[in-house]
Enzyme design. Structure first.
Site, PDB file in Angstrom:
ATOM      1  CG  ASP A   1      48.067  26.082  40.972  1.00  0.00           C
ATOM      2  OD1 ASP A   1      48.511  26.795  41.890  1.00  0.00           O
ATOM      3  OD2 ASP A   1      48.788  25.413  40.218  1.00  0.00           O
TER       4      ASP A   1
ATOM      5  N   GLY B   1      31.224  40.215  36.515  1.00  0.00           N
ATOM      6  CA  GLY B   1      30.995  39.890  37.917  1.00  0.00           C
ATOM      7  C   GLY B   1      31.126  41.106  38.816  1.00  0.00           C
ATOM      8  CB  ILE B   2      30.298  41.560  42.398  1.00  0.00           C
ATOM      9  CG1 ILE B   2      28.805  41.267  42.160  1.00  0.00           C
ATOM     10  CG2 ILE B   2      30.458  42.646  43.458  1.00  0.00           C
ATOM     11  CD1 ILE B   2      28.104  40.675  43.367  1.00  0.00           C
ATOM     12  CE  LYS B   3      34.266  47.616  38.011  1.00  0.00           C
ATOM     13  NZ  LYS B   3      34.474  49.063  37.752  1.00  0.00           N
ATOM     14  N   GLY B   4      35.817  43.121  43.085  1.00  0.00           N
ATOM     15  CA  GLY B   4      36.323  42.788  44.397  1.00  0.00           C
ATOM     16  C   GLY B   4      36.843  43.999  45.143  1.00  0.00           C
ATOM     17  CG  MET B   5      35.374  45.246  48.761  1.00  0.00           C
ATOM     18  SD  MET B   5      34.737  45.278  50.452  1.00  0.00           S
ATOM     19  CE  MET B   5      34.591  43.536  50.779  1.00  0.00           C
TER      20      MET B   5
ATOM     21  CE  LYS C   1      41.966  36.681  41.722  1.00  0.00           C
ATOM     22  NZ  LYS C   1      41.537  35.493  42.529  1.00  0.00           N
TER      23      LYS C   1
END
Length: 590
Positions: A372, A318-322, A337
């Site tokens: 959750d 997936g697209i890497k988060g900021m 995460k």
């Protein structure tokens, strides 16, 4: 002398656990009164209160343990002896599972999540079997004698509600008719039927649930009766659920925890397990409100899986988060995460804010639309199971929370969450029907979150996931806010034609201003997605729609969101039209 101290510490610790769990049960017991009084605001307050109890009691107990052992060196022998004394106290203790996790929590609080050794904590004994087992008096048994409606009436009459039934005869007829029309013949035509019903009622949000199992010629089916309150001090059966998959959805990881009075929660888990075989122990414990013990069960489950697999941890697809860096073990059904050290623009938040947002989700009504999470500190991974690409990534984006040893990768703070297919990836490969369902689900997720007083903030597809039931779930929380914190506006008309060409808006914009008209530009660039979104959810592009939701929330009006399809709800005649108008039920597909 030391042995006396060790026994004193163990005894004091168990007394503290008893005090905590008594308060836990006290808050839980109040669910019945809140349901019968239609006290929906009280339901939300109680949910937050019950979650906070654990940390409050652990903190006070940890301080007490430190005071008791203030003049004693806490070496390994001393700590192991405390555990043995505590374990001896649990030998015939009815709620030993949760008590073990409480011990672990206090220990980790005392040592600030360091000095973790298996022989000093309750980690590896996940499969300890009670001897003798749980008594059977926590559920009732019924056998069919004559017409099936007779046994149904006995079942429902076995529960005592102070609220009167709106029309029980009508509801029982609806149950029989629904089963005859939809249940498999093995159930409806069985010669021998036996039903086991849990004594205690499950409460969540605006519903009560009677949980049981039906054995038809030896074949087991769940038997669940959702009950609702018409807010005129009358209650009614809303449907009947007999499928394992549908029952599993009731216990989904994106829903609030049930309130069920359970002095021995292990017995409840043991009863429920055959009804929802795809759920692990940690998922069921979490669903019934024992989320801290669920954390212990999750860790045990993870260790067991690690020992029986050999694949490597990798960067999650997936697209890497900021804000977050996400990784996974391909063979395991969760993601890990961690918060990055620095956030790329335009993110303007800090680590404390991100953690606070995740805590909001933990204690809020997730209405089946927010995943959750379990928070861990100083979580140790085997270094040889990390791909070099992942290790390089984590050291580049979050070096402050990564500690390497010869054999371990220790992460100071992380979240574990259920694995889903990122919605943006799902949409790229979806069939025409799947695309239609996913966009409808996406809009429903946003609406249900908003109706539950949560504005998602960043609504890009990459921040949502698709479950195995094809439900769309939100999982990126760093920009969430309560609805009353947002100012929904229309874009002002331009003053001059040149205004439309300006790089910056020609009007003042406050940090909490949101312009729903802009969602189309940022979210709906694909024509086929744009068309589907407007077909189902064009109202989300209108500021007045959002203001209407804000008005409902300010007046304490919370829309109904059910963990089952609208189509399976029984017809009621009375109040039905009003209910349907208010209902933003979005479980149109599973």
């Amino acid at each position: 002398m030391e042995k006396v101290l060790e026994a004193q510490i163990a005894g004091s610790l168990l007394e503290s656990f008893d005090a905590f769990y008594s308060r836990f049960l006290e808050v839980t017991r109040g669910a019945k009164l809140r349901f019968e009084n239609a006290d929906w605001h009280g339901v939300q307050i109680a949910a937050k209160k019950r979650i906070s109890l654990y940390d409050d009691h652990v903190g006070k107990t940890a301080q007490r343990m430190q005071d008791l052992a203030a003049e004693t060196e806490a070496d390994q022998v001393f700590l192991q002896s405390i555990k043995r004394e505590y374990e001896a106290l649990l030998q015939h203790y009815p709620n030993f599972e949760i008590a073990e996790s409480f011990f672990n929590s206090v220990y980790r609080r005392v040592f600030k999540h360091t000095n973790i050794y298996k022989d000093q904590l309750f980690i590896t004994n996940a499969n300890r079997v009670r001897d003798p087992g749980y008594p059977n008096n926590f559920y009732r048994s019924y056998t069919r004698g004559g017409n099936f409606s007779v046994i149904l009436r006995k079942i429902i009459s076995g529960y005592t509600f102070t609220a009167r039934w709106e029309n029980l005869d009508r509801d029982l007829t609806s149950v029989v008719d629904y089963l005859n029309e939809h249940a498999p013949k093995q159930l409806t035509d069985a010669k021998h039927i036996e039903v086991h019903m849990l004594n205690e009622v499950f409460y969540r949000n605006k519903g009560a649930y009677l949980m049981g199992k039906i054995f038809a010629d030896g074949q087991m089916y769940p038997l669940v009766f959702p009950i609702l309150n018409n807010e005129e001090n009358e209650i009614y059966l809303d449907t009947v659920i007999f499928e394992k998959e549908e029952t599993s959805i009731l216990f989904g990881f994106a829903r609030a925890y049930f309130f069920v009075y359970a002095p021995e929660p292990g017995a409840i888990v043991q009863f429920l397990k055959p009804m929802i075989p795809n759920k692990t122990n940690f998922e069921i414990y979490s669903a019934i409100g024992c989320q801290k013990h669920a954390k212990t069960e999750l860790f045990r489950h993870y260790i067991q899986h690690l020992d029986n697999s050999d694949d490597q941890f990798i960067i999650a697809p997936g697209i890497k988060g900021m804000v977050m860096s996400v990784f996974t073990l391909p063979s395991y059904d969760v993601v890990f995460k961690i918060i990055k050290d620095e956030f790329a623009p335009p993110k303007q938040i800090d680590h404390a804010t991100v953690k606070a947002k995740y805590q909001i989700v933990k204690s809020h009504d997730r209405v089946g639309r927010m995943a959750d999470t379990q928070q861990f500190k100083n979580f140790a991974f085997p270094k040889d199971r990390f791909s070099q690409e992942l290790l390089d990534e984590l050291l580049a984006v979050a070096p402050s929370v990564i500690k390497l040893t010869n054999s371990k990768v220790v992460i100071k703070h992380l979240y574990i969450e259920r694995k889903m297919i990122p919605l943006n990836m799902y949409l790229e490969q979806a069939s025409e029907q799947e695309l239609d369902n996913a966009i409808d689900e996406y809009g429903n997720a946003i609406k249900q979150l908003a109706a539950a007083d949560i504005f998602p903030g960043d609504m890009l597809f990459k921040n949502f996931g698709v479950t195995r039931h094809n439900r769309v779930i939100f999982y990126d929380y760093d920009e969430i806010s309560y609805m009353h914190e947002v100012n929904f506006r229309y874009i002002p008309k331009s003053r001059y034609p040149e205004d439309m060409m300006m790089a910056q808006p020609w009007f003042a914009v406050a940090p909490n201003d949101v312009f729903p008209e802009e969602f189309e530009t940022f979210l709906l660039s694909r024509p086929e997605i744009n068309k589907l979104f407007k077909k189902y959810h064009s109202d989300l592009l209108d500021a007045n729609y959002w203001k209407g939701l804000q008005d409902n929330i300010s007046r304490g009006k919370y829309n109904d969101v059910f963990p089952y399809r609208r189509a399976r709800r029984f017809e009621r005649d009375v109040f039905e039209q009003d209910m349907l108008q208010q209902d933003i039920e979005a479980d149109n597909s599973h």
